[in-house]
Enzyme design. Structure first.
Site, PDB file in Angstrom:
ATOM      1  N   ALA A   1     -12.002  -1.149   9.122  1.00  0.00           N
ATOM      2  CA  ALA A   1     -10.681  -1.784   9.047  1.00  0.00           C
ATOM      3  C   ALA A   1     -10.419  -2.182   7.603  1.00  0.00           C
ATOM      4  CB  ALA A   1     -10.628  -3.009   9.965  1.00  0.00           C
TER       5      ALA A   1
ATOM      6  N   LYS B   1      -4.884 -14.216 -33.192  1.00  0.00           N
ATOM      7  CA  LYS B   1      -5.502 -15.000 -32.122  1.00  0.00           C
ATOM      8  C   LYS B   1      -4.585 -14.858 -30.922  1.00  0.00           C
ATOM      9  CE  LYS B   1      -7.553 -18.687 -34.895  1.00  0.00           C
ATOM     10  NZ  LYS B   1      -7.200 -20.024 -35.401  1.00  0.00           N
TER      11      LYS B   1
ATOM     12  N   CYS C   1       6.555  -2.675  -1.424  1.00  0.00           N
ATOM     13  CA  CYS C   1       6.778  -3.568  -2.564  1.00  0.00           C
ATOM     14  C   CYS C   1       8.148  -3.349  -3.188  1.00  0.00           C
ATOM     15  CB  CYS C   1       5.690  -3.355  -3.617  1.00  0.00           C
ATOM     16  SG  CYS C   1       4.029  -3.405  -2.907  1.00  0.00           S
TER      17      CYS C   1
ATOM     18  N   GLY D   1      -7.104  -3.478   4.528  1.00  0.00           N
ATOM     19  CA  GLY D   1      -5.745  -3.933   4.251  1.00  0.00           C
ATOM     20  C   GLY D   1      -5.444  -5.344   4.734  1.00  0.00           C
TER      21      GLY D   1
ATOM     22  N   TYR E   1      -3.593  -6.075 -31.416  1.00  0.00           N
ATOM     23  CA  TYR E   1      -2.682  -6.899 -32.218  1.00  0.00           C
ATOM     24  C   TYR E   1      -1.957  -6.090 -33.278  1.00  0.00           C
ATOM     25  CZ  TYR E   1      -0.943  -9.658 -36.055  1.00  0.00           C
ATOM     26  OH  TYR E   1      -0.135 -10.138 -37.049  1.00  0.00           O
TER      27      TYR E   1
ATOM     28  N   THR F   1     -16.337  -2.613  10.707  1.00  0.00           N
ATOM     29  CA  THR F   1     -16.311  -3.711  11.674  1.00  0.00           C
ATOM     30  C   THR F   1     -17.678  -3.783  12.346  1.00  0.00           C
ATOM     31  OG1 THR F   1     -15.660  -2.360  13.545  1.00  0.00           O
ATOM     32  CG2 THR F   1     -13.868  -3.202  12.156  1.00  0.00           C
TER      33      THR F   1
ATOM     34  N   ARG G   1     -10.517  14.256   0.014  1.00  0.00           N
ATOM     35  CA  ARG G   1     -11.109  14.640  -1.274  1.00  0.00           C
ATOM     36  C   ARG G   1     -12.630  14.698  -1.191  1.00  0.00           C
ATOM     37  NH1 ARG G   1      -6.448  11.931  -3.487  1.00  0.00           N
ATOM     38  NH2 ARG G   1      -7.425   9.898  -3.214  1.00  0.00           N
TER      39      ARG G   1
HETATM   40  P1  FAD Z   1       0.922  -1.784   5.693  1.00  0.00           P
HETATM   41  O1  FAD Z   1       1.217  -1.206   4.376  1.00  0.00           O
HETATM   42  O2  FAD Z   1       1.818  -2.869   6.192  1.00  0.00           O
HETATM   43  O3  FAD Z   1       0.885  -0.622   6.759  1.00  0.00           O
HETATM   44  C1  FAD Z   1       0.599  -0.852   8.090  1.00  0.00           C
HETATM   45  C2  FAD Z   1       1.211   0.243   8.927  1.00  0.00           C
HETATM   46  O4  FAD Z   1       0.550   0.241  10.171  1.00  0.00           O
HETATM   47  C3  FAD Z   1       2.682   0.039   9.238  1.00  0.00           C
HETATM   48  O5  FAD Z   1       3.445   1.155   8.830  1.00  0.00           O
HETATM   49  C4  FAD Z   1       2.736  -0.139  10.748  1.00  0.00           C
HETATM   50  O6  FAD Z   1       3.874   0.488  11.309  1.00  0.00           O
HETATM   51  C5  FAD Z   1       1.477   0.575  11.197  1.00  0.00           C
HETATM   52  N1  FAD Z   1       0.940   0.096  12.474  1.00  0.00           N
HETATM   53  C6  FAD Z   1       0.627  -1.163  12.819  1.00  0.00           C
HETATM   54  N2  FAD Z   1       0.108  -1.203  14.067  1.00  0.00           N
HETATM   55  C7  FAD Z   1       0.099   0.064  14.520  1.00  0.00           C
HETATM   56  C8  FAD Z   1      -0.302   0.663  15.730  1.00  0.00           C
HETATM   57  N3  FAD Z   1      -0.809  -0.042  16.725  1.00  0.00           N
HETATM   58  N4  FAD Z   1      -0.159   1.997  15.866  1.00  0.00           N
HETATM   59  C9  FAD Z   1       0.346   2.741  14.855  1.00  0.00           C
HETATM   60  N5  FAD Z   1       0.747   2.217  13.688  1.00  0.00           N
HETATM   61  C10 FAD Z   1       0.617   0.900  13.508  1.00  0.00           C
HETATM   62  N6  FAD Z   1       1.776  -6.327  -2.539  1.00  0.00           N
HETATM   63  C11 FAD Z   1       1.498  -6.320  -3.862  1.00  0.00           C
HETATM   64  O7  FAD Z   1       0.332  -6.241  -4.233  1.00  0.00           O
HETATM   65  N7  FAD Z   1       2.509  -6.398  -4.790  1.00  0.00           N
HETATM   66  C12 FAD Z   1       3.812  -6.476  -4.430  1.00  0.00           C
HETATM   67  O8  FAD Z   1       4.704  -6.522  -5.277  1.00  0.00           O
HETATM   68  C13 FAD Z   1       4.121  -6.510  -3.047  1.00  0.00           C
HETATM   69  N8  FAD Z   1       5.409  -6.610  -2.637  1.00  0.00           N
HETATM   70  C14 FAD Z   1       5.676  -6.606  -1.284  1.00  0.00           C
HETATM   71  C15 FAD Z   1       7.003  -6.722  -0.871  1.00  0.00           C
HETATM   72  C16 FAD Z   1       7.301  -6.712   0.484  1.00  0.00           C
HETATM   73  C17 FAD Z   1       8.719  -6.860   0.924  1.00  0.00           C
HETATM   74  C18 FAD Z   1       6.260  -6.546   1.438  1.00  0.00           C
HETATM   75  C19 FAD Z   1       6.585  -6.508   2.895  1.00  0.00           C
HETATM   76  C20 FAD Z   1       4.950  -6.451   1.045  1.00  0.00           C
HETATM   77  C21 FAD Z   1       4.646  -6.482  -0.327  1.00  0.00           C
HETATM   78  N9  FAD Z   1       3.326  -6.407  -0.782  1.00  0.00           N
HETATM   79  C22 FAD Z   1       3.053  -6.419  -2.117  1.00  0.00           C
HETATM   80  C23 FAD Z   1       2.207  -6.357   0.184  1.00  0.00           C
HETATM   81  C24 FAD Z   1       1.725  -4.958   0.394  1.00  0.00           C
HETATM   82  O9  FAD Z   1       2.796  -4.139   0.697  1.00  0.00           O
HETATM   83  C25 FAD Z   1       0.716  -4.964   1.550  1.00  0.00           C
HETATM   84  O10 FAD Z   1      -0.345  -5.819   1.186  1.00  0.00           O
HETATM   85  C26 FAD Z   1       0.151  -3.598   1.818  1.00  0.00           C
HETATM   86  O11 FAD Z   1       1.167  -2.707   2.152  1.00  0.00           O
HETATM   87  C27 FAD Z   1      -0.845  -3.685   2.990  1.00  0.00           C
HETATM   88  O12 FAD Z   1      -1.278  -2.421   3.345  1.00  0.00           O
HETATM   89  P2  FAD Z   1      -1.788  -2.111   4.815  1.00  0.00           P
HETATM   90  O13 FAD Z   1      -2.183  -0.688   4.841  1.00  0.00           O
HETATM   91  O14 FAD Z   1      -2.778  -3.135   5.207  1.00  0.00           O
HETATM   92  O15 FAD Z   1      -0.534  -2.379   5.748  1.00  0.00           O
END
Ligand code: FAD
Length: 551
Positions: A282, A437, A44, A284, A429, A275, A23
């Protein structure tokens, strides 16, 4: 010059970074690599797919590679693992998992969003078939297949955090008898124990069994069933085991490339998510973030921060000066219709961080006025700094509209708000939505009354103080139904007439059912010269605290 951006990980942080990059820059070449079979899937939603609340697996796919390509011109390669980084050459090495072929891709900007790994402690039996983690769609597919194949009737969930509890609810929804084994003596570790108690009790009412304060020692398989053996020697059996004891940031790539990690083990980044390498960002679950309440570094594996960080990294890559503000841990979980939410620091987190200049109030308001049908009580705890009233944290548990109250307080915390801001907050409210309140106003007023000296508070942690008198101001029938041992009962309505019967040389620690009559009694007493204090939250808080060691 055309910029090439390579993103490792295509879910919450990675995908939001990729689309924001597009974007902001129509000409950039954007490549998103994920080792899994999907990008942008709803982690999630996974527990609800196991529980058959979401029945169509395809609904978990928020976006597909085709959508990224067609709508955004973003190249997506799934089944493609980044195995190493060459920072000097600005290249990543990619392994195509289906073929084993490896190749290199250059980048101008590299974004790491590899998420976190479910912790699998090296315990005896940990690799037995039938033990699952819940991170990906294939994980949930495997759980569902196992449940069908074994005609599963029971399960053991290890871990009482939000994923463990969501899994417990969903397995129970599928008709399984569920036991949750947790090493701590409470569920939902971000909450203080007395706030977690109603959550456990609610789940017990729905048939979930808890084994708290007992760590896992081993897993075994016998007669086609699995067993979790705890350190105390207890044995909990089930047809499957869900391992939900937390996650660790996925830092393998960053570490092997020599990028600095933070004190909690996440990738170290600055406020622009960069980083120490100027070409690598970096975001997440993999990064370490600053807690805006305690000022300490922490790991916060939640989707909201991951998405916001992805956006900020994109801004930074495209030359904008957006800054990540830090986190406050706002989170919510729903179990069997109960909403459990928190924001900011808990009392135990404050104590761990060495913060002592704070006070707390408890309240048990209704989500909307009592005269309108369907009102539901919620339990709230709000922590604030003394003497300036800065809000430090809030927790709430109830069957309706808990999210709204915590979201309002979360916003106030982000703006550096005080208890006095909550008193004055002008909120929605009408009878079916709240009260003139609102619970948020109430929380502010109770805390404000304390800070202004109108309502001294007694310490629940020292309930049998030397030389103090416990004064119960409930009606006699309520007193008969339950009271704190040793309390004197003078109903609020009779108090003014009976002041002569009260000692003046001892502190009067006053309570009622929820704290309101106690407050009125304290106002009356202090104006008549009695050294009176209120026990915030009244008997309901006392019940929740009973049996919990004061921290
Ligand atoms: P992710 O979403 O985990 O994505 C990381 C991706 O990187 C993965 O697909 C993995 O395959 C890929 N990867 C890793 N290493 C490599 C590599 N070397 N090469 C290529 N690909 C790679 N959070 C909330 O706020 N509310 C919720 O209700 C909630 N419920 C959840 C329920 C479950 C069951 C889970 C597992 C998590 C939940 N979370 C929730 C947490 C939320 O999903 C994560 O905080 C969020 O997805 C993190 O995002 P991310 O991009 O850091 O990592």
């Amino acid at each position: 010059m055309k910029k090439k951006i390579v993103i490792v990980g295509g879910v919450a942080g990675g995908a939001s970074c990729a689309t924001r990059c597009r974007r902001l820059n129509e000409t950039a070449e954007i490549l998103m690599l994920d080792r899994g079979p999907y990008v942008s899937f709803a982690n999630c939603g996974l527990p609800y797919y196991v529980g058959d609340v979401i029945t169509d697996e395809a609904k978990l796919l928020v976006a597909t590679p085709e959508l990224f390509r067609g709508r955004f011109g973003i190249e997506v390669r799934t089944g493609s693992e980044v195995v190493s980084l060459d920072r000097a050459a600005r290249e990543v090495e990619v392994r195509e998992l289906a073929t084993g072929r490896t190749y290199r891709e250059s980048y101008d900007a590299l974004v790491l969003s590899p998420g976190a790994n479910a912790i699998r402690p090296p315990l005896p039996g940990i690799d037995l078939p039938g033990i699952f983690v819940v991170r990906t769609i294939p994980d949930t597919r495997a759980i569902r297949a196992w449940m069908d194949e074994k005609q599963a009737k029971s399960a053991v969930v290890i871990g009482g955090g939000f994923i463990g509890l969501e899994m417990a609810e969903n397995l129970a929804h599928r008709g399984l008898a569920v036991t949750v084994v947790e090493m701590l003596d409470q569920v939902m570790p971000p909450l203080d124990p007395e706030m977690a108690r109603p959550v456990q009790e609610h789940m017990e009412k729905h048939g979930v069994t808890f084994a708290l304060g007992d760590g896992v020692a081993a897993m075994e398989s016998a007669d086609d069933r699995l067993a979790v053996i705890t350190k105390s020697g207890a044995r909990h059996t089930g047809d499957l085991i869900i391992l939900a004891i937390g996650v660790r940031p996925e830092t393998g790539l960053a570490k092997s490339a020599g990028l600095a990690l933070g004190e909690r083990g996440g990738i170290a980044v600055n406020a622009q998510m960069r980083t120490e390498d100027p070409n690598i960002w970096a975001v997440g679950d993999a990064v370490e973030v600053r807690d805006i309440v305690t000022g300490q570094n922490m790991l916060l594996p939640l989707a909201g921060p991951a998405n916001r960080q992805g956006r900020i990294a994109a801004d930074a890559i495209m030359g904008r000066d957006s800054q990540f503000r830090g986190v406050q841990g706002t989170a919510i979980c729903g179990v069997f219709g109960l909403e459990v939410a928190s924001t900011g620091a808990s009392e135990k987190a404050l104590r761990r961080a060495g913060v002592t200049d704070f006070e707390k109030v408890y309240l048990h308001p209704s989500n909307h006025v009592g005269y309108y049908p369907g009102g539901q009580m919620m339990h709230m705890k709000v922590l604030f700094r003394v003497p300036d009233g800065k809000i430090l944290g809030a927790q709430a548990v109830g069957e309706a509209d808990v999210d709204r109250r915590i979201d309002v307080i979360a916003t106030a915390i982000q703006f550096g708000g005080t208890i006095f801001d909550l008193e004055e907050a002008e909120l929605c409210y009408a009878p079916q939505f709240g009260a003139a309140k609102d619970p948020v106003n109430f929380a502010g007023m109770i805390a404000g009354n304390f800070l202004r000296g109108d309502q001294p508070l007694a310490d629940w942690g020292a309930l049998t103080p030397e030389g103090a008198v416990l004064l119960d101001v409930c009606d006699p029938d309520e007193f008969e139904e339950g009271h704190i041992a040793g309390a004197l009962n003078i109903p609020l309505n009779d108090l003014r007439a009976l002041l002569g019967e009260l000692p003046r040389d001892k502190e009067l620690w006053v309570y009622c059912q929820v704290g309101l009559r106690g407050y009125n009694a304290v106002r009356l007493l202090v104006q008549h010269g009695f050294p009176a204090k209120n026990l915030s939250g009244g008997l309901l808080t006392y019940d929740a605290l009973s049996g919990i060691q004061p921290s």
